[in-house]
Design an enzyme around this catalytic site. Sequence first.
Site, PDB file in Angstrom:
ATOM      1  N   GLU A   7      -1.303   1.557  -5.188  1.00 21.20           N
ATOM      2  CA  GLU A   7      -1.137   0.332  -4.394  1.00 21.20           C
ATOM      3  C   GLU A   7      -1.103  -0.911  -5.288  1.00 21.20           C
ATOM      4  OE1 GLU A   7      -4.324   0.608  -1.482  1.00 21.20           O
ATOM      5  OE2 GLU A   7      -4.124   2.790  -1.648  1.00 21.20           O
ATOM      6  N   HIS A   9       0.839  -1.211   0.000  1.00 20.66           N
ATOM      7  CA  HIS A   9       0.000   0.000   0.000  1.00 20.66           C
ATOM      8  C   HIS A   9       0.877   1.266   0.000  1.00 20.66           C
ATOM      9  CE1 HIS A   9      -2.966   2.911   1.512  1.00 20.66           C
ATOM     10  NE2 HIS A   9      -3.888   2.008   1.619  1.00 20.66           N
TER      11      HIS A   9
END
Length: 297
Positions: free
Chosen positions: A270, A168
């Site tokens: 991400e 992420h």
Amino acid sequence: MTIQELNRKFGTDRVHFHPALHGMVKAELDGFGGKAVISLHGAQVLSFIPRGQEPVLWMSEKSRFEPGKPIRGGIPVCWPWFGSHPSNAALPSHGFARLVEWEPAAAGECGNEAVFLELALTPQLVPDQFKAPDFLLKLRIEVSNGLTVALTIGNSGGKPLDYSAALHSYFNISDISQIAVGGLNGRACLNTLNNTVHRQQGDIRFSAETDLLYGDTADTCVIDDPGFCRKITVAKVGSHSTVVWNPWEAKARRMPDFDDQEFRHMVCVETANAGADARTLAPGASHTLQVIIETQY
Ligand code: TA6
């Protein structure tokens, strides 16, 4: 292990372990092309600064560095679920891997003038409350001119292992209203804010809260940042879904570990196995989710 023992066992001329806040431990990788700092808490890359450049990753000034809490910035490891838990809303978002202490497994220099650190997580390191499955996680961080982060998930049990995941990544940018994210043109996208689906037309630009899940994409994304006169390329292996996120002002205000105006200087791109790209590993099987981050001036 104490810091001294860690440095004795895994330290090198270019890999050093240091004490961090609240008894945590961080590793510093001094690569030929740049430096990276990794927290053993969550195996989270906290920073990556290529030589002579602006930091590539963003970290909130209000991030917490506390046992059991997520760190706001760098590259959180989301596993074994991405987003909210599929059936138990009481469980923390993005899984438990980013909330626990990982252990060093290997460190050193490797081929392409890179410096690497490998961290490992096993069920024995995870609090019982999370009812962890039989698994082995390895995270390998390599610093050369770019930054490569590879999460390998192994099913060490006797039954199929279902999971979703993401690296992420929070990127440091000059101004959210000036940048564009390219590479996803034509890809189907779920806007998770209103559950509508559309096909991406051209580059992604930002003028409000943005939370987009792109499917069926192995594409390299490019963050074009005229303010920093640079592009950040986000390539990947082992992923067919990408999430693009900026909380904008109202959501940033609701997050205690996110300063009100910080949304202007970050964007998340991400590298995921999320949505329809969630995975199932057969007993004994493994999968690697990898992101390769480079800058162009
Ligand atoms: O980036 C995708 C996302 O799932 C967003 O919906 C937002 O919740 C973000 O992750 C941050 O999640 P966190 O649990 O770290 O606050």
